[in-house]
Design a protein around this motif. Structure first.
Motif, PDB file in Angstrom:
ATOM      1  N   ALA A 434       0.746  -1.198  -0.032  1.00 31.38           N
ATOM      2  CA  ALA A 434      -0.021  -0.110  -0.130  1.00 31.38           C
ATOM      3  C   ALA A 434       0.719   1.172  -0.057  1.00 31.38           C
ATOM      4  O   ALA A 434       1.627   1.502   0.971  1.00 31.38           O
ATOM      5  CB  ALA A 434      -0.953  -0.202   1.218  1.00 31.38           C
ATOM      6  N   VAL A 435       0.807   2.002  -1.039  1.00 31.76           N
ATOM      7  CA  VAL A 435       1.615   3.323  -1.063  1.00 31.76           C
ATOM      8  C   VAL A 435       0.593   4.508  -1.348  1.00 31.76           C
ATOM      9  O   VAL A 435      -0.555   4.472  -1.679  1.00 31.76           O
ATOM     10  CB  VAL A 435       2.227   3.461  -2.215  1.00 31.76           C
ATOM     11  CG1 VAL A 435       3.354   2.077  -2.198  1.00 31.76           C
ATOM     12  CG2 VAL A 435       1.544   3.197  -3.738  1.00 31.76           C
ATOM     13  N   ARG A 436       1.287   5.748  -0.859  1.00 34.28           N
ATOM     14  CA  ARG A 436       0.220   6.794  -0.622  1.00 34.28           C
ATOM     15  C   ARG A 436       0.751   7.704  -2.094  1.00 34.28           C
ATOM     16  O   ARG A 436      -0.083   8.529  -2.368  1.00 34.28           O
ATOM     17  CB  ARG A 436       0.483   7.583   0.582  1.00 34.28           C
ATOM     18  CG  ARG A 436       0.096   6.961   1.929  1.00 34.28           C
ATOM     19  CD  ARG A 436       0.162   7.749   2.963  1.00 34.28           C
ATOM     20  NE  ARG A 436      -0.342   6.868   4.172  1.00 34.28           N
ATOM     21  CZ  ARG A 436      -1.611   6.677   4.361  1.00 34.28           C
ATOM     22  NH1 ARG A 436      -2.477   7.550   3.827  1.00 34.28           N
ATOM     23  NH2 ARG A 436      -1.822   6.345   5.575  1.00 34.28           N
ATOM     24  N   SER A 437       2.105   7.843  -2.565  1.00 36.22           N
ATOM     25  CA  SER A 437       2.363   8.457  -3.836  1.00 36.22           C
ATOM     26  C   SER A 437       3.148   7.732  -4.692  1.00 36.22           C
ATOM     27  O   SER A 437       3.489   6.844  -4.571  1.00 36.22           O
ATOM     28  CB  SER A 437       3.147   9.798  -2.923  1.00 36.22           C
ATOM     29  OG  SER A 437       4.601   9.296  -2.337  1.00 36.22           O
ATOM     30  N   LEU A 438       3.411   8.445  -5.854  1.00 37.43           N
ATOM     31  CA  LEU A 438       4.018   8.031  -6.796  1.00 37.43           C
ATOM     32  C   LEU A 438       5.447   7.662  -6.552  1.00 37.43           C
ATOM     33  O   LEU A 438       6.072   6.638  -6.725  1.00 37.43           O
ATOM     34  CB  LEU A 438       3.937   8.813  -8.225  1.00 37.43           C
ATOM     35  CG  LEU A 438       4.656   8.204  -9.659  1.00 37.43           C
ATOM     36  CD1 LEU A 438       3.998   6.748  -9.726  1.00 37.43           C
ATOM     37  CD2 LEU A 438       4.196   9.151 -10.628  1.00 37.43           C
ATOM     38  N   ALA A 439       5.854   8.684  -5.875  1.00 38.73           N
ATOM     39  CA  ALA A 439       7.392   8.774  -5.281  1.00 38.73           C
ATOM     40  C   ALA A 439       7.611   7.623  -4.317  1.00 38.73           C
ATOM     41  O   ALA A 439       8.699   6.789  -4.557  1.00 38.73           O
ATOM     42  CB  ALA A 439       7.854   9.995  -4.484  1.00 38.73           C
ATOM     43  N   GLU A 440       6.663   7.212  -3.529  1.00 42.60           N
ATOM     44  CA  GLU A 440       6.574   5.880  -2.684  1.00 42.60           C
ATOM     45  C   GLU A 440       6.694   4.873  -3.408  1.00 42.60           C
ATOM     46  O   GLU A 440       7.599   3.695  -3.088  1.00 42.60           O
ATOM     47  CB  GLU A 440       5.814   5.853  -1.750  1.00 42.60           C
ATOM     48  CG  GLU A 440       5.786   4.904  -0.562  1.00 42.60           C
ATOM     49  CD  GLU A 440       4.637   5.045   0.411  1.00 42.60           C
ATOM     50  OE1 GLU A 440       4.405   4.080   1.287  1.00 42.60           O
ATOM     51  OE2 GLU A 440       3.692   5.740   0.542  1.00 42.60           O
ATOM     52  N   ALA A 441       5.811   4.657  -4.358  1.00 41.32           N
ATOM     53  CA  ALA A 441       5.732   3.356  -5.167  1.00 41.32           C
ATOM     54  C   ALA A 441       7.171   3.036  -6.025  1.00 41.32           C
ATOM     55  O   ALA A 441       7.558   1.990  -5.943  1.00 41.32           O
ATOM     56  CB  ALA A 441       4.544   3.701  -6.075  1.00 41.32           C
ATOM     57  N   MET A 442       7.623   4.264  -6.504  1.00 44.69           N
ATOM     58  CA  MET A 442       8.974   4.121  -7.200  1.00 44.69           C
ATOM     59  C   MET A 442       9.967   3.429  -6.270  1.00 44.69           C
ATOM     60  O   MET A 442      10.807   2.627  -6.373  1.00 44.69           O
ATOM     61  CB  MET A 442       9.413   5.412  -7.858  1.00 44.69           C
ATOM     62  CG  MET A 442       8.559   5.951  -8.855  1.00 44.69           C
ATOM     63  SD  MET A 442       9.099   7.454  -9.617  1.00 44.69           S
ATOM     64  CE  MET A 442      10.732   6.883 -10.174  1.00 44.69           C
ATOM     65  N   ALA A 443      10.030   4.294  -4.875  1.00 46.05           N
ATOM     66  CA  ALA A 443      11.017   3.509  -3.931  1.00 46.05           C
ATOM     67  C   ALA A 443      10.923   2.189  -3.459  1.00 46.05           C
ATOM     68  O   ALA A 443      11.788   1.447  -3.421  1.00 46.05           O
ATOM     69  CB  ALA A 443      10.964   4.610  -2.790  1.00 46.05           C
ATOM     70  N   ARG A 444       9.465   1.827  -3.557  1.00 45.28           N
ATOM     71  CA  ARG A 444       9.374   0.405  -3.076  1.00 45.28           C
ATOM     72  C   ARG A 444       9.587  -0.621  -3.931  1.00 45.28           C
ATOM     73  O   ARG A 444       9.831  -1.753  -3.781  1.00 45.28           O
ATOM     74  CB  ARG A 444       7.968   0.144  -2.541  1.00 45.28           C
ATOM     75  CG  ARG A 444       7.397   1.196  -1.485  1.00 45.28           C
ATOM     76  CD  ARG A 444       7.796   0.627  -0.026  1.00 45.28           C
ATOM     77  NE  ARG A 444       7.140  -0.809   0.149  1.00 45.28           N
ATOM     78  CZ  ARG A 444       5.809  -0.838   0.777  1.00 45.28           C
ATOM     79  NH1 ARG A 444       5.329   0.353   1.388  1.00 45.28           N
ATOM     80  NH2 ARG A 444       5.501  -1.921   0.796  1.00 45.28           N
ATOM     81  N   LEU A 445       9.651  -0.106  -5.203  1.00 44.67           N
ATOM     82  CA  LEU A 445      10.071  -0.983  -6.473  1.00 44.67           C
ATOM     83  C   LEU A 445      11.369  -0.924  -6.872  1.00 44.67           C
ATOM     84  O   LEU A 445      11.769  -1.438  -7.863  1.00 44.67           O
ATOM     85  CB  LEU A 445       9.391  -0.761  -7.606  1.00 44.67           C
ATOM     86  CG  LEU A 445       7.400  -1.234  -7.348  1.00 44.67           C
ATOM     87  CD1 LEU A 445       6.724  -0.747  -8.235  1.00 44.67           C
ATOM     88  CD2 LEU A 445       7.524  -2.765  -6.946  1.00 44.67           C
ATOM     89  N   GLY A 446      12.206   0.147  -6.340  1.00 40.71           N
ATOM     90  CA  GLY A 446      13.783   0.149  -6.689  1.00 40.71           C
ATOM     91  C   GLY A 446      13.858   0.987  -7.555  1.00 40.71           C
ATOM     92  O   GLY A 446      14.781   1.054  -8.362  1.00 40.71           O
ATOM     93  N   LEU A 447      12.853   2.128  -8.037  1.00 43.58           N
ATOM     94  CA  LEU A 447      13.169   2.949  -9.014  1.00 43.58           C
ATOM     95  C   LEU A 447      13.555   4.460  -8.440  1.00 43.58           C
ATOM     96  O   LEU A 447      12.995   5.362  -8.761  1.00 43.58           O
ATOM     97  CB  LEU A 447      11.763   3.153  -9.678  1.00 43.58           C
ATOM     98  CG  LEU A 447      11.410   1.718 -10.580  1.00 43.58           C
ATOM     99  CD1 LEU A 447       9.985   1.980 -11.517  1.00 43.58           C
ATOM    100  CD2 LEU A 447      12.569   1.146 -11.389  1.00 43.58           C
ATOM    101  N   ASN A 448      14.486   4.547  -7.574  1.00 48.28           N
ATOM    102  CA  ASN A 448      14.864   5.601  -7.017  1.00 48.28           C
ATOM    103  C   ASN A 448      16.511   5.870  -7.030  1.00 48.28           C
ATOM    104  O   ASN A 448      17.315   4.944  -7.580  1.00 48.28           O
ATOM    105  CB  ASN A 448      14.498   5.542  -5.585  1.00 48.28           C
ATOM    106  CG  ASN A 448      14.843   4.502  -4.747  1.00 48.28           C
ATOM    107  OD1 ASN A 448      15.607   3.541  -5.267  1.00 48.28           O
ATOM    108  ND2 ASN A 448      14.657   4.492  -3.594  1.00 48.28           N
TER     109      ASN A 448
END
Length: 448
Positions: A434-448
């Protein structure tokens, strides 16, 4: 009753009406499509002393009876089958399979004991019989009439359970002037068919031609007159066909029917998700998977993005299966909210299988496929992405999340990314992030 004739001018492409002749239609911009139409107008009003109508209470009125077509995909799109006295307009490109589908339906009903009439104003009896034999639709209960006179065709109705008119643009009403296919003839022919269907309680199907713009040929009034409008479509070179209801007085318009054209006619697609997903196990940068809703059906969609450096001042933005405006919006959100700049990249987006993404629940998959390609980092191949992306970068919940997750779990997905505001429980064995923002989703999936 005294009558006088009035002349108006109607565009055969878009239905625009004018009281004066013109060479170019102001509605659609086409040349030579505005044709004269003679109207007979009564000069006498209703006689005085006529009895007023008595309205009925809506309580106690029963829903109309339905006649199953024998093809589940077609029945689901129409809301359960043909309706007694209902008139359906079926449109589609030439050769897409309209006549094939209707002959299969007629054969199914004839074999079940119903008497069916197929009226062809374009083909000969031998041509229709040859197609019916190839499809296995020839039956004693299927009657054929090849004639372009709609009055004679409708006069032959007896105790038929279904009538097919192929096509409304080829039929001619002897009481109306003009050639078949003109706005006045199409309207008069359709009105005769509708009046007959309503008075006799017989389901009727009108086949309609498609213009180069993709709309049903003839006056726009034609689509308002009928009860249901179905559009049959498909890509050139592809065996798959899509059936949608754009108007339905007896059901919803959000259902989609999927068929595959074969040697023996059209066959319903058992597992539609397989049309748009190749089930590959290898993770590739720029590929994201989501589950979208087409009516009551959940389908897996594969979103592909390709970001490549460019030496031009104005990078290209190309989208197939989604709008270019949506692509521009998500690129702007990625740059403003996630710090991912794409000003020096050509960006191409494609939705595999020819699917057209209209569901906002695919925003997250589209945005992450762009980020994955731009950063050249692959997303997990067994992860499903569900969420609508807002302008401030937040991930919003989507409708029917539970059904989407169950479909993803059935197809072997082990994880999913959803909005933190979702209330649905995850299927057993699926890990949901469960994510709140697009930046958080990218971080959880290793896109940072």
């Amino acid at each position: 009753m005294a009558k006088k004739n009035e002349v108006r001018y109607v565009c055969s492409e878009c239905g625009y009406v004018s009281l004066s002749p013109m060479g170019r239609c102001p509605g659609c911009g086409e040349w030579g499509t505005v044709e004269a139409e003679v109207l007979s107008v009564s000069t006498e009003g209703r006689k005085s002393g006529s009895s007023p109508l008595s309205p009925r209470s809506i309580l106690g009125l029963k829903p109309p009876k339905r006649l199953p077509s024998g093809i589940g995909e077609l029945d689901r799109v129409m809301g359960g089958g043909w309706v007694e006295g209902g008139v359906v307009l079926l449109g589609g490109q030439p050769g897409i399979g309209k006549s094939t589908l209707l002959l299969q339906v007629c054969g199914n009903l004839a074999r079940s004991g119903s008497k069916v009439l197929y009226v062809s104003g374009e083909e000969s009896a031998s041509q229709v019989a040859l197609r019916a034999s190839r499809l296995g639709a020839d039956s004693e209960g299927l009657e054929l009439l090849c004639i372009a006179d709609v009055e004679m065709a409708l006069g032959s109705l007896n105790d038929h359970g279904l009538v097919v008119i192929d096509s409304v643009q080829a039929m001619k009403d002897p009481g109306e002037g003009g050639w078949p296919g003109t706005p006045s003839q199409v309207r008069a022919t359709a009105q005769r068919c509708i009046d007959t269907a309503k008075s006799k309680g017989i389901p009727m199907v009108l086949v309609g031609h498609i213009t180069k713009e993709g709309r049903i040929a003839g006056p726009m009034l034609l689509e308002h007159m009928v009860d249901t409008v179905l559009l049959f479509s498909g890509d050139d070179g592809s065996p798959y066909r899509t059936l949608r209801a754009t108007k339905n007085r007896y059901g919803g318009t959000d259902e989609v029917g999927l068929f595959q054209m074969g040697e023996r006619g059209l066959n319903p697609v058992d597992d539609p998700s397989g049309l748009y997903w190749d089930r590959g196990d290898q993770s590739v940068p720029g590929v994201a998977l989501t589950v979208v809703m087409e009516g009551s059906r959940a389908l897996v969609a594969e979103v592909q993005a390709l970001a490549a450096s460019t030496s031009f001042a104005y990078p290209r933005r190309t989208a197939r299966g989604t709008s270019v405006n949506k692509l521009h919006l998500l690129l702007a959100v990625l740059q403003k909210r996630c710090g991912l700049t794409s000003s020096g990249l050509d960006v191409y987006v494609n939705v595999a299988g020819g699917m057209d993404l209209r569901d906002p629940g695919a925003d997250l998959a589209l945005a992450l496929s762009l980020a994955s390609s731009a950063m050249d980092r692959a997303l997990p191949s067994d992860c499903c992405l569900l969420g609508e992306v807002g302008l401030v970068g937040e991930i919003r919940p989507v409708g029917r999340t539970g059904q989407r997750l169950r479909e993803a779990a059935r197809l072997g997905f082990r994880s999913a990314v959803v909005s933190a505001r979702e209330k649905e429980e995850a299927p057993r064995g699926m890990d949901v992030m469960a994510v709140r923002s697009l930046a958080e989703a990218m971080a959880r999936l290793g896109l940072n």
